[in-house]
Design a protein around this motif. Structure first.
Motif, short mmCIF file in Angstrom:
data_model
loop_
_atom_site.label_atom_id
_atom_site.label_comp_id
_atom_site.label_asym_id
_atom_site.label_seq_id
_atom_site.Cartn_x
_atom_site.Cartn_y
_atom_site.Cartn_z
N ASP A 10 45.52 -10.45 -16.90
CA ASP A 10 46.18 -11.40 -16.19
C ASP A 10 45.80 -12.56 -15.91
O ASP A 10 46.61 -13.64 -14.96
CB ASP A 10 46.96 -10.34 -14.95
N THR A 11 44.37 -12.75 -15.94
CA THR A 11 44.06 -14.56 -14.76
C THR A 11 43.09 -14.65 -16.42
O THR A 11 41.90 -15.32 -16.07
CB THR A 11 43.51 -14.22 -13.89
N ASP A 12 43.24 -14.82 -17.74
CA ASP A 12 41.90 -14.42 -18.58
C ASP A 12 42.10 -16.25 -19.45
O ASP A 12 41.63 -16.64 -20.23
CB ASP A 12 41.77 -13.53 -19.39
N SER A 13 42.82 -17.02 -18.74
CA SER A 13 43.39 -18.07 -19.48
C SER A 13 43.88 -19.09 -18.88
O SER A 13 44.55 -18.56 -16.82
CB SER A 13 44.84 -18.05 -20.31
N PHE A 14 43.20 -20.39 -18.44
CA PHE A 14 43.58 -21.42 -17.15
C PHE A 14 45.48 -21.03 -16.91
O PHE A 14 45.17 -21.12 -15.33
CB PHE A 14 43.65 -22.92 -17.57
N ASP A 15 46.51 -21.30 -17.28
CA ASP A 15 47.65 -21.20 -16.85
C ASP A 15 47.68 -19.89 -15.99
O ASP A 15 48.58 -20.20 -15.04
CB ASP A 15 48.43 -21.82 -18.02
N GLU A 16 47.36 -19.25 -16.50
CA GLU A 16 47.84 -18.05 -15.94
C GLU A 16 46.78 -17.75 -14.34
O GLU A 16 47.35 -16.97 -13.66
CB GLU A 16 47.04 -16.73 -16.99
N MET A 17 45.57 -17.99 -14.28
CA MET A 17 45.04 -17.65 -12.72
C MET A 17 45.81 -19.38 -12.33
O MET A 17 45.49 -18.81 -11.24
CB MET A 17 43.49 -18.60 -13.37
N ALA A 18 45.78 -19.84 -12.70
CA ALA A 18 46.80 -21.91 -11.60
C ALA A 18 47.79 -20.11 -11.11
O ALA A 18 48.54 -20.88 -9.93
CB ALA A 18 47.35 -22.45 -12.89
N MET A 19 48.75 -19.20 -12.08
CA MET A 19 50.64 -19.55 -11.58
C MET A 19 49.74 -18.84 -10.92
O MET A 19 50.60 -18.39 -9.56
CB MET A 19 50.67 -18.89 -12.68
N LYS A 20 48.89 -17.53 -10.66
CA LYS A 20 48.48 -16.49 -9.93
C LYS A 20 48.11 -17.41 -8.69
O LYS A 20 48.58 -16.45 -7.36
CB LYS A 20 46.98 -15.72 -10.60
N ILE A 21 47.23 -18.02 -8.18
CA ILE A 21 47.14 -19.03 -7.25
C ILE A 21 47.82 -19.46 -6.53
O ILE A 21 48.60 -19.33 -5.30
CB ILE A 21 45.93 -19.84 -8.08
N GLU A 22 48.66 -19.75 -7.58
CA GLU A 22 50.31 -20.79 -7.15
C GLU A 22 50.81 -19.34 -6.41
O GLU A 22 51.38 -19.79 -5.18
CB GLU A 22 51.45 -21.15 -7.42
N GLU A 39 49.24 -30.08 -14.25
CA GLU A 39 49.91 -31.38 -15.39
C GLU A 39 48.94 -32.14 -15.96
O GLU A 39 49.08 -32.23 -16.87
CB GLU A 39 50.36 -32.26 -14.52
N ILE A 40 47.81 -32.36 -15.38
CA ILE A 40 47.00 -33.20 -15.96
C ILE A 40 45.99 -33.14 -16.63
O ILE A 40 45.89 -33.23 -18.14
CB ILE A 40 45.58 -33.84 -14.71
N VAL A 41 45.95 -31.47 -16.12
CA VAL A 41 44.86 -30.51 -17.51
C VAL A 41 46.23 -30.42 -18.82
O VAL A 41 45.68 -30.26 -20.00
CB VAL A 41 44.05 -29.12 -17.40
N ASN A 42 47.05 -30.24 -18.69
CA ASN A 42 48.04 -29.92 -20.26
C ASN A 42 48.56 -31.24 -20.88
O ASN A 42 48.79 -31.30 -22.46
CB ASN A 42 49.45 -28.72 -19.13
N LYS A 43 48.89 -32.27 -19.80
CA LYS A 43 49.11 -33.33 -20.67
C LYS A 43 48.38 -34.29 -20.80
O LYS A 43 48.67 -35.62 -21.28
CB LYS A 43 50.63 -33.61 -19.29
N HIS A 44 47.33 -34.78 -20.36
CA HIS A 44 46.43 -35.89 -20.24
C HIS A 44 44.89 -34.76 -20.81
O HIS A 44 44.03 -35.47 -19.32
CB HIS A 44 45.80 -36.76 -18.73
#
Length: 344
Positions: free
Chosen positions: A143-155, A178-183
């Motif tokens: 459940d944390t094997d991607s950047f977004d999934e791990m980021a949300m778990k940390i949040e 925000e930067i990773v996904n948009k820039h």
């Protein structure tokens, strides 16, 4: 404590931010804190924008809060000054687990550090440093094997700790996302894909600046890293923090003065004043024109243009404190009398 408000509608926060003494800030964490001398980057950024600040850190690589609690040096540093802000960075991977695991691995040691901070200075503002997901997630958990999934778990883990202790969150991880996904042209990650690159640490420092001072980056230098990338970080950070100020509970122990109307033609000069000292026994606004108010949220109209010093007196468990901020309303321009073209 003073600040000068010059622009219609500008919203500026002030607590200890405008003290004649430097704002004392202590960072506690691990390599996500000390990498690329992030606290020093924060110090330089704040001073470049005319803020008086004194910054120190207690950061050790690969340290959990439990490991920090076994270090006498940490508590010596905590007790060395009456800190205005102490920022605590939990170990990122501890926050991706469920609440029971966080209760065991993190909460007791967070509590121990907080108790020491409060015993040294009950008025210290304690901020929770929310970190980011690894570039490719944490592969040891499905459940944390991607950047977004791990980021949300940390949040989610950070919010659980913040709710437990009634703390404000500095949303570094969400600004990072925000930067990773948009820039994607801005490389925030070091070669190990976990730690911050130098400009990644600058994003961290920028997020702390926006969260503490709640001011724009206008006038900040853009020569340390690629100028366009620094400008993007400034814009994204400021917008994200200000638009999530309530969600992250960053109004704690601050006040906001907004100049809502400045019209020399109609002779209307008005300010909106809001205070967020929720434990205050009493507070008084002095508007600098021999009028005052005892309401937390209030507005006031001036009869004449000019500079007015607004004072907020707060009485709470920290004692009586007085904060000052100037507001300036320009006078209407002087109209020149038309010159005559008639010959004598």
């Amino acid at each position: 404590m003073k600040a000068l408000l010059l622009i219609v509608g500008l919203c500026v926060s002030a607590n200890t931010l405008f003290a004649t003494e430097p704002l004392k800030v202590l960072f506690i964490g691990n390599s996500f804190t000390h990498m690329n001398a992030m606290p020093k980057q924060f110090d330089k950024l704040a001073k470049s924008l005319d803020q008086k600040v004194l910054v120190e850190m207690e950061a050790k690589s690969n340290h959990t809060l439990k490991m920090h609690c076994a270090r006498p040096e940490l508590f010596k540093t905590i007790n060395s000054k009456k800190w205005d802000y102490v920022i605590i960075q939990p170990f990122s991977r501890e926050l991706i687990f469920d609440k029971d695991s966080i209760n065991e691995a993190t909460i007791p040691y967070f509590q121990q550090i907080m108790d020491s901070i409060r015993a040294n200075n009950a008025c210290t503002n304690i901020l929770l440093y929310e970190t980011w997901g690894y570039k490719n997630g944490f592969a040891e958990r499905n459940d944390t094997d991607s950047f977004d999934e791990m980021a949300m778990k940390i949040e989610n883990g950070a919010r659980y700790i913040a709710d437990t202790f009634d703390l404000a969150i500095v949303p570094v991880g969400m600004v990072w996302r925000e930067i990773v996904n948009k820039h994607p042209e801005i490389n925030l990650f070091d070669a190990d894909e976990h730690h911050p690159s130098p400009i990644g640490s600058y994003l961290v420092a920028s997020t702390f600046y926006a969260a503490i001072y709640k001011r724009s980056f206008e006038g900040a230098p853009t020569t340390v890293y690629p100028a366009e990338q620094m400008k993007t970080i400034h814009a994204v950070t400021y917008k994200y923090v200000l638009s999530h100020i309530d969600n992250c509970d960053l109004r704690k122990n601050t006040f906001f003065i907004t100049k809502t109307e400045s019209n020399p033609t109609t002779k209307r000069y008005k300010v909106s004043c809001k205070s967020y000292f929720k434990n205050a026994d009493s507070l008084v606004w002095d508007f600098g024109d021999k009028t005052s108010s005892k309401y937390k949220f209030t507005s006031h109209s001036y009869k004449q243009p000019g500079t007015y010093t607004i004072k907020l007196t707060v009485n709470d468990e920290c004692g009586v404190r007085v904060y000052e901020q100037d507001v300036y309303f320009p006078a209407p321009p002087v109209r020149k009398k038309p010159t005559s073209n008639k010959k004598p």
